[in-house]
Scaffold this motif. Structure first.
Motif, PDB file in Angstrom:
ATOM      1  N   LEU A 271       1.110   0.387   4.387  1.00 17.33           N
ATOM      2  CA  LEU A 271       0.651  -0.820   3.751  1.00 17.33           C
ATOM      3  C   LEU A 271       1.913  -1.176   2.948  1.00 17.33           C
ATOM      4  N   THR A 272       2.718  -2.241   3.229  1.00 16.46           N
ATOM      5  CA  THR A 272       4.003  -2.529   2.254  1.00 16.46           C
ATOM      6  C   THR A 272       3.762  -4.135   1.961  1.00 16.46           C
ATOM      7  N   SER A 273       3.360  -4.453   0.670  1.00 15.61           N
ATOM      8  CA  SER A 273       2.741  -5.751   0.129  1.00 15.61           C
ATOM      9  C   SER A 273       3.603  -5.972  -1.292  1.00 15.61           C
ATOM     10  N   THR A 274       3.787  -7.381  -1.414  1.00 10.39           N
ATOM     11  CA  THR A 274       4.264  -7.728  -2.999  1.00 10.39           C
ATOM     12  C   THR A 274       2.931  -8.347  -3.695  1.00 10.39           C
ATOM     13  N   SER A 275       1.883  -8.154  -2.960  1.00 10.29           N
ATOM     14  CA  SER A 275       0.742  -8.697  -3.799  1.00 10.29           C
ATOM     15  C   SER A 275      -0.453  -7.759  -3.906  1.00 10.29           C
ATOM     16  N   LEU A 276      -0.204  -6.543  -4.203  1.00  8.38           N
ATOM     17  CA  LEU A 276      -1.177  -5.515  -4.451  1.00  8.38           C
ATOM     18  C   LEU A 276      -1.584  -5.347  -5.978  1.00  8.38           C
ATOM     19  N   ARG A 277      -2.651  -5.682  -6.356  1.00 13.10           N
ATOM     20  CA  ARG A 277      -3.155  -5.617  -7.592  1.00 13.10           C
ATOM     21  C   ARG A 277      -3.322  -4.101  -7.838  1.00 13.10           C
ATOM     22  N   PRO A 278      -3.419  -4.103  -9.215  1.00 13.87           N
ATOM     23  CA  PRO A 278      -3.845  -2.678  -9.750  1.00 13.87           C
ATOM     24  C   PRO A 278      -4.968  -2.257  -9.347  1.00 13.87           C
ATOM     25  N   GLY A 279      -5.567  -0.958  -9.208  1.00  9.61           N
ATOM     26  CA  GLY A 279      -6.591  -0.435  -8.463  1.00  9.61           C
ATOM     27  C   GLY A 279      -6.579   0.810  -7.814  1.00  9.61           C
ATOM     28  N   THR A 280      -7.614   1.160  -7.195  1.00  8.09           N
ATOM     29  CA  THR A 280      -7.436   2.365  -6.356  1.00  8.09           C
ATOM     30  C   THR A 280      -7.449   1.991  -4.781  1.00  8.09           C
ATOM     31  N   TYR A 281      -6.665   2.259  -3.978  1.00  5.91           N
ATOM     32  CA  TYR A 281      -6.713   2.184  -2.508  1.00  5.91           C
ATOM     33  C   TYR A 281      -6.928   3.185  -1.805  1.00  5.91           C
ATOM     34  N   THR A 282      -7.880   3.310  -0.913  1.00  2.77           N
ATOM     35  CA  THR A 282      -8.406   4.429  -0.177  1.00  2.77           C
ATOM     36  C   THR A 282      -7.984   4.164   1.334  1.00  2.77           C
ATOM     37  N   CYS A 283      -7.165   5.286   2.019  1.00  2.00           N
ATOM     38  CA  CYS A 283      -6.789   5.135   3.240  1.00  2.00           C
ATOM     39  C   CYS A 283      -7.487   6.137   4.014  1.00  2.00           C
ATOM     40  N   THR A 284      -8.262   5.974   5.076  1.00  2.00           N
ATOM     41  CA  THR A 284      -8.706   7.036   5.823  1.00  2.00           C
ATOM     42  C   THR A 284      -8.352   6.998   7.340  1.00  2.00           C
ATOM     43  N   ALA A 285      -7.679   8.225   7.569  1.00  2.00           N
ATOM     44  CA  ALA A 285      -7.205   8.401   8.993  1.00  2.00           C
ATOM     45  C   ALA A 285      -8.225   9.178  10.037  1.00  2.00           C
ATOM     46  N   SER A 286      -8.707   8.679  11.076  1.00  2.00           N
ATOM     47  CA  SER A 286      -9.561   9.245  11.913  1.00  2.00           C
ATOM     48  C   SER A 286      -9.422   9.416  13.054  1.00  2.00           C
ATOM     49  N   ASN A 287      -9.873  10.525  13.686  1.00  2.00           N
ATOM     50  CA  ASN A 287      -9.706  10.584  15.278  1.00  2.00           C
ATOM     51  C   ASN A 287     -10.913  11.266  15.737  1.00  2.00           C
ATOM     52  N   ILE A 288     -11.156  11.644  16.850  1.00  2.00           N
ATOM     53  CA  ILE A 288     -12.486  12.052  17.474  1.00  2.00           C
ATOM     54  C   ILE A 288     -13.018  13.313  16.944  1.00  2.00           C
ATOM     55  N   GLY A 290     -12.281  14.233  13.520  1.00  2.00           N
ATOM     56  CA  GLY A 290     -12.788  14.086  12.108  1.00  2.00           C
ATOM     57  C   GLY A 290     -11.921  13.153  11.144  1.00  2.00           C
ATOM     58  N   LYS A 291     -12.073  12.986  10.129  1.00  2.00           N
ATOM     59  CA  LYS A 291     -11.478  12.073   9.294  1.00  2.00           C
ATOM     60  C   LYS A 291     -10.741  12.654   8.174  1.00  2.00           C
ATOM     61  N   ARG A 292      -9.876  12.211   7.326  1.00  2.00           N
ATOM     62  CA  ARG A 292      -9.393  12.381   6.203  1.00  2.00           C
ATOM     63  C   ARG A 292      -8.822  11.317   5.425  1.00  2.00           C
ATOM     64  N   SER A 293      -9.219  11.326   3.964  1.00  2.00           N
ATOM     65  CA  SER A 293      -8.762  10.192   3.141  1.00  2.00           C
ATOM     66  C   SER A 293      -7.771  10.660   2.227  1.00  2.00           C
ATOM     67  N   LYS A 294      -7.090   9.375   1.688  1.00  2.00           N
ATOM     68  CA  LYS A 294      -5.918   9.817   0.680  1.00  2.00           C
ATOM     69  C   LYS A 294      -6.092   8.543  -0.247  1.00  2.00           C
ATOM     70  N   GLN A 295      -5.952   8.853  -1.595  1.00  2.00           N
ATOM     71  CA  GLN A 295      -6.178   7.691  -2.561  1.00  2.00           C
ATOM     72  C   GLN A 295      -4.599   7.153  -3.024  1.00  2.00           C
ATOM     73  N   PHE A 296      -4.530   6.154  -3.406  1.00  2.00           N
ATOM     74  CA  PHE A 296      -3.163   5.581  -3.826  1.00  2.00           C
ATOM     75  C   PHE A 296      -3.803   4.765  -5.195  1.00  2.00           C
ATOM     76  N   VAL A 297      -3.223   5.117  -6.387  1.00  2.00           N
ATOM     77  CA  VAL A 297      -3.725   4.538  -7.560  1.00  2.00           C
ATOM     78  C   VAL A 297      -2.623   3.475  -7.778  1.00  2.00           C
ATOM     79  N   ILE A 298      -3.032   2.224  -7.953  1.00  2.00           N
ATOM     80  CA  ILE A 298      -1.767   1.376  -8.387  1.00  2.00           C
ATOM     81  C   ILE A 298      -2.175   1.027 -10.125  1.00  2.00           C
TER      82      ILE A 298
END
Ligand SMILES: *[C@@H]1O[C@H](CO)[C@@H](O)[C@H](O)[C@H]1NC(C)=O
Ligand SMILES: *[C@@H]1O[C@H](CO)[C@@H](O)[C@H](O)[C@H]1NC(C)=O
Ligand SMILES: *[C@@H]1O[C@H](CO)[C@@H](O)[C@H](O)[C@H]1NC(C)=O
Length: 302
Positions: A271-288, A290-298
């Protein structure tokens, strides 16, 4: 008692004559011969004292001479799985008869060496599979070593020294593997090697199978699973990289606690953006698998 001793002496005497090469006065040159299937073989039998008849007893190339102290056993192309030939001599003086058996090893490299898996399709990490290596038409199998390779490294070898046939046979070896992510893209192969001893061919005859490509299905994996935090000024561009490896390739979803909703983030690993606001962004990568998540705190830059 006397007779017994005499009989005993006699038995020992006969044994001695039959077993000891020296008293037999026959010498084979060479005494052991290793021949490839279809190749020429020549062995001399030499008597060390005058001999009436000297000959070779064999299913192929049998021959004899009269009064000659040497006789050759020669086959232009040995293609018969014969018993070991015997050189015999009939002498003028005692011991009047004796023989020497040739140590003959006729060998044949395998027609094919093939590797297979007891499964079709992709393997799943953590499950057990059986690899089978099959060797067709090899002789003598007791000199065979089957070597298993993972990449270039030997991981297992299998000997067949307890088997006895001298004619060509088919043999196989199996290897159990429990693939992990590290096995994805690795190749397995097996090699049949015939080590026929110092008088055998050098280098030792080898036949290697086609490689078997290992494809492993595994759940998404981040190169760094740790949460990330960044400080941003308003309008500054941020890059949130959620790229994960996985097989099948993962799909991505994003969610956020920030006040503005995310737009057009469906299935984006980065995710590349100039309009990200402070907060926690959670991304989830999934396939058949399982899934794993990762957090980015701005955080807003102070
Ligand atoms: C393959 O072999 C492994 C280990 O012997 C076994 O657990 C598995 O069930 C086999 N798979 C198939 C499809 O036969
Ligand atoms: C077979 O493998 C073992 C260890 O895994 C090794 O010690 C041995 O030398 C190998 N045998 C041959 C014939 O290479
Ligand atoms: C994201 O990270 C992966 C490795 O985790 C890297 O290969 C890729 O180049 C990165 N992408 C960007 C846009 O930084």
């Amino acid at each position: 008692m006397e007779r017994n001793t005499l009989g005993c002496f006699f038995v020992v005497c006969i044994f001695y004559t039959a077993l000891a090469g020296d008293s037999c006065s026959l010498e084979l040159r060479p005494s052991r011969v290793v021949v490839a299937f279809g190749e020429t073989v020549t062995v001399s039998c030499v008597a060390s004292r005058p001999v009436r008849v000297l000959g070779w007893e064999s299913a192929v190339g049998a021959t004899h001479t009269l009064n000659d102290q040497a006789v050759q056993w020669k086959v232009d192309s040995l293609i018969d799985w014969i018993e070991e030939p015997i050189c015999y001599g009939v002498f003028f003086t005692a011991p009047r008869q004796c023989e020497e058996k040739l140590n003959l090893v006729l060998y044949k490299s395998p027609d094919t060496v093939s590797i297979s898996l007891n499964h079709t399709g992709t393997m799943v990490e953590g499950k057990e599979y059986q690899l089978v290596c099959e060797v067709q038409n090899i002789a003598p199998v007791q000199y065979l070593t089957l070597r298993w390779y993972r990449g270039e490294r030997e991981v297992y070898n299998h000997s067949f020294s307890d088997l006895t046939p001298t004619t060509p046979v088919q043999v196989s070896s199996s290897l159990l593997i429990t693939p992990s992510v590290a096995d994805h893209g690795v190749q397995y192969k097996c090699m049949a090697e015939l080590d026929l001893g110092i008088d055998g061919p050098q280098p030792t005859p080898r036949v290697t199978s086609q490689p078997l490509d290992i494809a492993v299905q595994y759940a998404p994996l981040f190169s760094s699973a740790a949460d990330e935090s960044l400080e941003l000024s308003k309008g500054e561009e941020a890059t949130l990289n959620c790229t994960a490896t996985g097989n099948p390739p993962p799909t991505y979803t994003w969610s956020t606690t920030a006040l503005l909703p995310l737009e057009k983030t469906e299935d984006l690993p980065v995710l590349t953006s100039t309009s990200l606001r402070p907060g926690t962004y959670t991304c989830t990568a999934s396939n058949i698998l399982g899934k794993r998540s990762k957090q980015f705190v701005i955080k807003p830059r102070a």
